[in-house]
Design a protein around this motif. Structure first.
Motif, short mmCIF file in Angstrom:
data_model
loop_
_atom_site.label_atom_id
_atom_site.label_comp_id
_atom_site.label_asym_id
_atom_site.label_seq_id
_atom_site.Cartn_x
_atom_site.Cartn_y
_atom_site.Cartn_z
N ALA A 71 -0.88 -15.61 -0.26
CA ALA A 71 -1.74 -15.06 -1.31
C ALA A 71 -2.31 -16.19 -2.17
O ALA A 71 -3.49 -16.20 -2.52
N ILE A 358 -3.08 -13.06 -9.50
CA ILE A 358 -2.62 -12.95 -8.11
C ILE A 358 -1.36 -12.10 -8.05
O ILE A 358 -1.18 -11.27 -7.16
N PHE A 359 -0.45 -12.32 -9.00
CA PHE A 359 0.84 -11.64 -8.99
C PHE A 359 0.83 -10.35 -9.81
O PHE A 359 1.88 -9.74 -9.99
N ASN A 360 -0.32 -9.96 -10.31
CA ASN A 360 -0.41 -8.76 -11.16
C ASN A 360 0.59 -8.80 -12.30
O ASN A 360 1.11 -7.76 -12.71
#
Lengths: 361, 318
Positions: A71, A358-360
């Motif tokens: 990701a 990206i990791f919320n």
């Protein structure tokens, strides 16, 4: 079909030796702190081709996307593409861990007429023929991170697992003063990356280092913790842990904590969970120490820059070996991201805000 | 004398020959590697066995009904991902996280059961498809980058002990005891055995086959969620690969425990023994100095041998 049709490759042997240290010359000043100190070594021939008019369309065949490393790798490439005026379009196709799907993905990119294809291969053998076809059609091909068989691609960027494993092995050996009993924990059973790293490590151990066991830990915290708990039962004295992934190192240290044993020197990568654990526990465990080296999530950026250079008619090395900077007790604070999830790989130019996205988180 | 031998045989039949295999394997392991005998290692094995053990309890119910549940791996992963992202390291969010995970598992189990019992899809296909769907959902939900963390208070469950015994092990044994009572003391238990033995005959006798099957699949995914929660408490972090190892080990534990994949045969205590057997095997091969390849060969060979031995034992039983 002739394999040379439409290609304008020329090769020029690099003066004298096959290896030229470029000492981070390719790192632009815009890169943030974490990437300073990494070096790119050019290996072998220089490549070039006739310039194509830009801007370019670039495809990325990503073998699979099921973890935070991938990701972040995609995010780094997307940021680079957006910041590069020469790139008009950047397409990512996900191979979903399937060797055949990835070959189809690359075919799709060829049919779409992209100017260059970046690849992280699920299988270095399986994608070699299709990359040869693409290269023969004049498309710039750049595998990175995981090698592709043969030479029928344009340029490659990646670390050298043997050398990396050796650096970590030497650090561990030195951290133990050349004597001690260690265990080693690897990734997925039978993977060549861990095998090369472990081979490199063993070559660097001082004679006083005794290897008690090497076990696969699947690059997963929970698997590492279970395996380590068994090893703790089997061996009353474990002075150090060699591993090639931070999740594994963190899992091993958590097993020591659960067993009420002191933490010991451990190797790994730039997994935020490992840095957080070190930061939290170093005061309680005087022997706890870290020697870490990332498998940089941003290495694709250099593959992307290489393909753009080739498309513009500039010279690029056939192979570029990335040597990341060691993360130790002395500089770990620069990498630590206390407010972000454990899964973040902290050797990155992405900002906290971008990572949070990206990791919320 | 004869009476006591009959009684012994009855106890063995209920517990399952697997416990003899566990004792035998443990004896061999202890001779090869004496540290296996340390009390700490016994508890370590029981702790690690509890994750597989709880999941296998659910698998046992489905296998007993004549089916198989290959969606448990996906449920474990989804539970781990959802639980950590709901908790975000906050103790106050433990109960909501558990409620959401068990609720999700219930829905998934009912869907599995409906696919099998109502739509008539082969259990292996239906649940394997569900497994892919669950893993895909976890991937979409996280974008490949899972966040969150287990709550600190969960550490007491994942790594804590009560009177020296791991809390996770105690939870496993309580769940096993409850399931045993459900199997032996209730109408549902008798229905389940009859559905697994012969679904058509059970239907003729008035057993609500569809309802029993759907309940079995729901119990399976709920147990998988409990297993996933225990595992999350143990490791404290999300991981997209965390459930993978249970895809087949849960089935292996049930089969090693002597349950027939054709349904209708098996017991809860034997399933507990099956999970212990598989875990002892893993631990033993971790400790002995063998290569990774040999580790897999030993594990596979001993699982096959134990299943074969059980079949022989069962055949000789009057």
């Amino acid at each position: 079909m002739s394999t040379t049709k439409g290609t304008n490759w020329s090769r020029r042997r690099l003066m004298g030796t096959g290896l030229a240290a470029m000492g981070g010359l390719l790192l632009p000043s815009s890169m943030l702190r974490a990437q300073e100190g990494a070096t790119l070594d050019a290996v072998g021939d220089m490549m070039s081709m006739a310039a194509k008019p830009g801007p370019y369309r670039i495809g990325f065949s990503n073998g699979f996307s099921g973890n935070s490393w991938r990701a972040m790798a995609i995010a780094a490439l997307q940021a680079e593409a957006a910041a590069t005026p020469d790139i008009a379009e950047f397409v990512v196709l996900d191979g979903q861990g399937d060797i055949n799907k990835q070959v189809n993905d690359i075919e799709t990119l060829i049919n779409q007429g992209v100017d260059a294809i970046l690849v992280i291969a699920n299988s270095g053998a399986a994608v070699a023929p299709i990359l040869r076809d693409a290269t023969a059609e004049g498309i710039v091909t750049a595998p990175f991170n995981l090698p592709v068989d043969g030479e029928d691609w344009s340029t490659y960027v990646g670390t050298d697992p043997l050398r990396k494993g050796g650096t970590l092995g030497k650090w561990l050996s030195d951290a133990l003063g050349g004597t001690g009993k260690i265990v080693a924990l690897g990734g997925l059973p039978g993977n060549s990356y861990t095998a090369a790293g472990w081979e490199g490590a063993q070559a660097q151990f001082a004679p006083g280092i005794e290897v008690l066991a090497f076990r696969d830990a699947h690059w997963e915290e929970d698997r590492a913790k279970v395996v380590m708990a068994d090893l703790i039962a089997a061996y009353p004295q474990i002075d150090g842990v060699w591993c090639d992934g931070g999740q594994v190192g963190a899992g091993a240290m958590k097993a020591l904590l659960a067993a009420g044993r002191p933490l010991v020197p451990v190797t790994g990568d730039d997994y935020n969970g490992m840095l957080k654990l070190y930061d939290a526990e170093k005061g309680n465990h005087p022997k706890f120490d870290i020697g870490l080296m990332s498998e940089p999530t941003w290495q694709g950026i250099f593959a992307m820059r290489a393909v753009v250079s080739l498309l513009k008619g500039e010279q690029v090395p056939k192979r570029q070996v990335l040597v990341p900077k060691m993360i130790t007790r002395n500089n770990y604070a620069q990498y630590l991201r206390p407010g972000l999830p454990d899964g973040v790989f902290t050797d990155t130019s992405l900002s906290d805000e971008e990572l949070a996205k990206i990791f919320n988180a | 004398m004869a009476a006591s031998r009959t009684a012994l045989r009855r106890v063995l039949a209920e517990l399952g020959a697997v416990w003899l295999a566990v004792i035998g394997l443990y004896a061999i392991a202890s001779i090869v590697s004496p540290p296996m005998l340390q009390l700490g290692q016994v508890f370590n094995i029981l702790q690690v066995a509890s994750f597989l053990g709880v999941i296998a309890l659910g698998q046992f119910v489905v296998v007993l009904s004549g089916g198989i549940d290959l969606s448990q791996a996906g449920v474990v992963t989804l539970t781990n991902i959802v639980a950590t992202s709901v908790m975000l390291g906050e103790d106050t969010m433990i109960l909501p996280a558990i409620a959401i995970c068990v609720g999700l598992a219930l829905v998934i189990g009912i869907l599995n059961g409906a696919m099998v019992a109502v739509l008539g899809i082969t259990p292996l296909v239906a649940t394997l498809g569900m497994n892919a769907l669950l893993f895909g959902s976890a991937l979409v939900f996280t974008g490949g980058a899972p966040r969150g963390a287990g709550a600190p208070a969960l550490d007491a469950i994942g790594n804590g002990t009560l009177g020296g015994v791991p809390v996770a092990t105690l939870i496993w044994l309580v769940l096993a005891a409850m399931l045993w009572a459900l199997m032996r003391q209730t109408v549902f238990g008798r229905w389940l055995y009859s559905v697994g033995g012969n679904a058509r005959a059970a239907h003729m006798m008035g057993v609500p086959v569809e309802r029993v099957t759907i309940t079995a699949y729901a119990l399976s995914t709920i147990m998988a969620a409990f297993g996933g929660l225990l595992l999350t408490a143990y490791v404290g972090n999300p991981s997209l690969g965390i459930g993978n190892q249970y895809l087949f080990t849960a089935v292996a534990a049930v089969v090693v425990g002597g349950a027939a994949l054709s349904g209708g045969v098996g017991s809860v205590p034997a399933t507990v023994g099956g999970a212990v057997f598989i875990t002892v095997l893993g631990s033993f091969t971790n400790i002995v100095r063998v290569s990774t390849g040999a580790q897999f060969v030993i594990q596979g060979a001993l699982i096959l041998a134990s299943v074969y031995a059980y079949r022989q034992f069962a055949r000789r039983r009057p």
